[in-house]
Every structure is written in structure tokens, then in C-alpha cells.
Design an enzyme around this catalytic site. Structure first.
Site, PDB file in Angstrom:
ATOM      1  CG  ASP A 174     -25.858  11.761  21.415  1.00  0.00           C
ATOM      2  OD1 ASP A 174     -26.809  11.331  22.084  1.00  0.00           O
ATOM      3  OD2 ASP A 174     -25.437  12.923  21.495  1.00  0.00           O
TER       4      ASP A 174
ATOM      5  CD  GLU B  62     -31.113  16.466  23.888  1.00  0.00           C
ATOM      6  OE1 GLU B  62     -30.685  17.552  23.454  1.00  0.00           O
ATOM      7  OE2 GLU B  62     -30.642  15.905  24.886  1.00  0.00           O
TER       8      GLU B  62
END
Ligand SMILES: *[C@@H]1O[C@H](CO)[C@@H](O)[C@H](O)[C@H]1NC(C)=O
Ligand SMILES: *[C@@H]1O[C@H](CO)[C@@H](O)[C@H](O)[C@H]1NC(C)=O
Ligand SMILES: *[C@@H]1O[C@H](CO)[C@@H](O)[C@H](O)[C@H]1NC(C)=O
Ligand SMILES: *[C@@H]1O[C@H](CO)[C@@H](O)[C@H](O)[C@H]1NC(C)=O
Length: 387
Positions: A48, A244
Site C-alpha cells: 500500500d 478497498e
């Protein structure tokens, strides 16, 4: 429908890990499409990643103890550590306080805001906090605590839509139209939500009754019930909505809402991988207003399973790219899509996630990943959706 591009026969792959002598075995499908270019390697281990450009340098943040961050003058490194955003556990008493996930950083008038997520994996016991500094190179960062929380405690956890969402995976963008800052969050459950931030960027506007909208949502007809059978975990008992990691970007005349779709991680050696196409991929929709509605290339709303795949597993080696961000062509020659990906030749563990990136071209206003820069400007490409 686009998922068909990934479908292939399940195969058993045996290959040798770069580190270990013994073969690492995975059972499943590694899509070998060359529809997407290979990643340009970022040479940074990162899950991420979030990158900003400031003062002719790139600053890369990623999930991990204290939110580690790095500086480089090239997106492919070498990356020099600038330490951690949080020297102490977060002041929010929730989740893994020492080990935030999925940071997102933005600069406003010389102050840097780092939004970070605290959670207990696979639950909604989560919060998004924010820390600020005026010195990105050396800090110190000041932790201001929660912006939103979900689950059974924390700031406004009992206010809708915190009652139905999961407060992780923050993203922030300033609307070039009026300078207002918008905040998105969400993972699984009811997927992605958007609210406006107050001028100090430390809280949500009207926090007790926010003007929140669902900007991406998977309905449970069809395919995603298959995912529920595949991965019976402690998610929403109503089903698995594998969306997400949202991110907003703008390129005139469109706002883009990006997200990761599918299974991000937990690909243990010797175990069965998800069916090809159910692993992470990078998807997008666009709108003419930052608040949406966002639609994909087929005209499908992002709130009704929409999302055009921009980047997915490729070349039989690159697996489950996601956790993305976009650098818009300020301080770069061209828009850039960056993300983490797994390399089959190295391994599919969480720690094996690496930073990768590609240039973005826009074809009829739809982003396409490219392996090389193309700075020549074709004026007909700009904002012309009529072709
Ligand atoms: C920007 O920051 C400077 C110095 O902190 C401050 O004086 C100025 O008022 C700020 N400008 C805006 C538009 O907030
Ligand atoms: C975007 O939509 C909002 C309503 O959600 C409206 O108030 C605003 O004026 C719109 N902005 C633009 C730039 O059209
Ligand atoms: C994958 O790893 C192999 C072995 O280290 C390396 O040769 C290859 O360049 C890597 N590919 C990507 C896209 O990272
Ligand atoms: C660069 O982009 C222009 C306009 O889209 C195109 O005509 C040209 O072929 C591209 N050049 C390369 C090297 O990709």
C-alpha cells in the site's frame, strides 16, 4: 465481464524461490496476459505505497511500524529512509496502534498531512488518524488522533455511515474546481465512502451527521457470492464485497475514482490461489463532479459493481497489483500510476510486495498503463470524449 480476460485453465506452478533452495509451490492461475506492461520496478519493498512529489523529490510512505517513509529523486530509487511518521504508538486507542496500515499523504500550504489506518485485520474495529508536520524531511510529526472510526468505540463510531463501513484505506484530494478537500475510505463491508473535510483537514465536515456518499459498492448478485464460498472468513455475514484502497485523481475534464478489487494477500505457499481474476487488480471509474456518480467504461456505476480494470496480473510473473496511487503531471512529465505487486519469482508473501509503477496515457479519457513516457502532447486527446 472484463474478468473473462483473466480466465484461464488452472495450472500447477512449481518454481524456485530466489532466496530458498526448495521449490515454492502455488496451485492456481498466474495470468500471462501482455495486455498490461510489466511494472517499472520501484526498488522499494512496500505494501500500500503512497507517494507525493515535493521540492523535486518523491516521498514514499507505506504501511508498517510507525509508518516508514523514504525520499528519492527517481521513482525507481535509490530510496533513502526519512524515518517514521509516528515515533510513538498512535494516540488513538484502537487496533494495532504501533503498526498503521495504508497511509495517505497530502500537502496544503506547507503542512503535510499523513492519514493512517489502525485496525484489527478482518474486523471493522478500525480508525483513521492524521499526523502533520511542516518539515517533511525530518519531522517531527504531530499526531492529532482520529478523523473517523468504526466498530464498537472511538470518535463518532455510532454515526452513519461509520456504523456500516470500515475505517481504513484513507485517501484525500483537493477539488481543483473550488479548492475543497475530499476524503474517501473503506474496505469490504459497504466499500468506499466519501465526505468533505473541514478547512484544517483534521476532521470531517458536520461530523455528527456527515454528508457522506457511497461512491463504490459491490452488489451481491452473481460473481461475488462465489467469492464468499471461496473465502469464508469473518467478513460481513451478508457477503464479501472485495473493494478497498480508494484513490481520487483529476485530469480535465474528469475526476477518477480508483480502487483495488479482489484478494490482496494471504497467498500461502502450497495452497490454492483464488481463481484467476479474483486476486487484486486496479480499477477505475470517472465522473464530472468529485462527488460522482462514477461510471466505468461500459457505463456501469461504481456503486453497482462497475470498475474498468487498468492494471492486473501479467506476464505470468506479476501478481495481484493494487494499493495504488496516481501522481498527476505536476512535477512529473506525465501522470504515473504506482502500486504494489507480487513477483512470482520472488514469492507471494505480504513482505514480498514491491513498489511498481507505469506511465499513464489517456485514451478517450480512459487511463491506460504504459511502459514508457510519451511527453508529446496530442491536443485531441485532451478532454475529448466524443471520438
Ligand atoms: C499559509 O501558511 C502561512 C504560514 O503558515 C500563513 O501565514 C498563511 O495564512 C497560510 N495561507 C493560507 C491560505 O492558509
Ligand atoms: C458537484 O455536485 C454537488 C452536489 O453534490 C454540487 O453542489 C456542486 O456544485 C457540483 N460541482 C460541480 C463543479 O459541478
Ligand atoms: C521478478 O523477480 C525476478 C527475480 O528476482 C527478476 O529477475 C524480475 O526482473 C522481477 N520482475 C519484476 C517485474 O519485478
Ligand atoms: C505519443 O503519443 C502520441 C499521441 O497520443 C502518439 O501519436 C505517438 O505515437 C506516441 N509516441 C510514442 C513513442 O508512443
Amino acid at each position: 465481464m472484463v474478468l473473462f480476460a483473466f480466465l484461464a485453465l488452472g495450472l500447477i506452478f512449481t518454481f524456485h524461490s530466489a532466496r530458498a533452495e526448495s521449490p515454492v509451490q502455488y496451485i492456481g492461475t498466474f495470468p500471462d496476459t501482455d495486455e498490461y506492461p510489466l511494472p517499472i520496478q520501484g526498488n522499494l519493498e512496500a505494501h500500500d505505497p503512497n507517494i507525493i512529489v515535493y521540492d523535486n523529490a518523491y516521498y514514499a510512505f507505506h504501511g508498517g511500524i510507525g509508518v516508514p517513509y523514504f525520499r528519492a529523486t527517481s521513482l525507481s530509487g535509490p530510496w533513502e529512509s526519512r524515518g517514521k511518521v509516528l515515533k510513538e504508538p498512535s494516540i488513538i486507542k484502537k487496533g494495532a496502534r504501533k503498526r498503521p496500515w495504508a497511509p495517505s499523504v497530502i500537502e496544503k500550504n506547507g503542512t503535510f498531512y499523513c492519514y493512517y489506518a489502525l485496525t484489527k485485520g478482518g474486523t471493522r474495529q478500525s480508525a483513521i488518524g492524521v499526523a502533520t508536520t511542516t518539515n517533511i524531511d525530518d519531522g517531527p510529526w504531530e499526531d492529532h488522533g482520529a478523523v473517523v472510526s468504526t466498530g464498537s468505540s472511538g470518535l463518532n463510531y455510532d454515526v452513519f455511515p461509520y456504523t456500516v463501513s470500515n475505517a481504513i484505506d484513507p485517501a484525500v484530494m483537493q477539488d481543483p474546481a473550488d479548492g475543497k478537500f475530499w476524503f474517501t475510505w473503506g474496505s469490504y463491508w459497504t466499500n468506499i465512502w466519501q465526505v468533505a473535510l473541514t478547512d484544517d483537514l483534521l476532521s470531517v465536515e458536520n461530523p455528527k451527521s456527515p454528508d457522506a456518499r457511497n461512491v463504490a459498492y459491490v452488489t451481491l448478485d452473481g460473481r461475488d457470492n462465489v467469492m464468499l464460498k471461496q473465502y469464508p472468513v469473518d467478513y460481513d455475514p451478508q457477503g464479501i464485497r472485495p473493494v478497498e484502497g480508494s484513490f481520487m485523481s483529476y485530469r480535465a475534464p474528469y475526476y477518477y475514482l480508483w480502487f483495488s478489487h479482489g484478494k490482496c494477500c494471504h497467498f500461502p505457499e502450497g495452497r490454492v490461489l483464488p481463481p484467476g481474476g479474483d486476486e487484486y487488480s486496479i480499477r477505475v471509474g470517472r465522473a464530472t463532479n468529485i462527488t460522482g456518480p462514477y461510471v466505468d467504461k461500459d457505463g456501469r456505476k461504481l456503486t453497482e459493481n462497475g470498475g474498468t480494470i487498468v492494471y492486473g496480473s501479467n506476464h505470468g510473473d506479476v501478481y495481484a497489483p493494487g494499493g495504488l496511487g496516481v501522481l498527476t503531471a505536476i512535477g512529473t512529465d506525465q501522470d504515473i500510476l504506482y502500486y504494489h505487486y507480487l513477483n512470482k519469482s520472488i514469492g507471494l508473501a505480504h513482505k514480498d510486495a514491491h513498489l511498481g509503477w507505469n506511465y499513464l496515457a489517456y485514451e478517450d479519457g480512459w487511463p491506460v498503463a504504459k511502459s514508457s513516457s510519451n511527453t508529446s502532447t496530442d491536443p485531441s486527446e485532451d478532454g475529448d470524449d466524443s471520438r
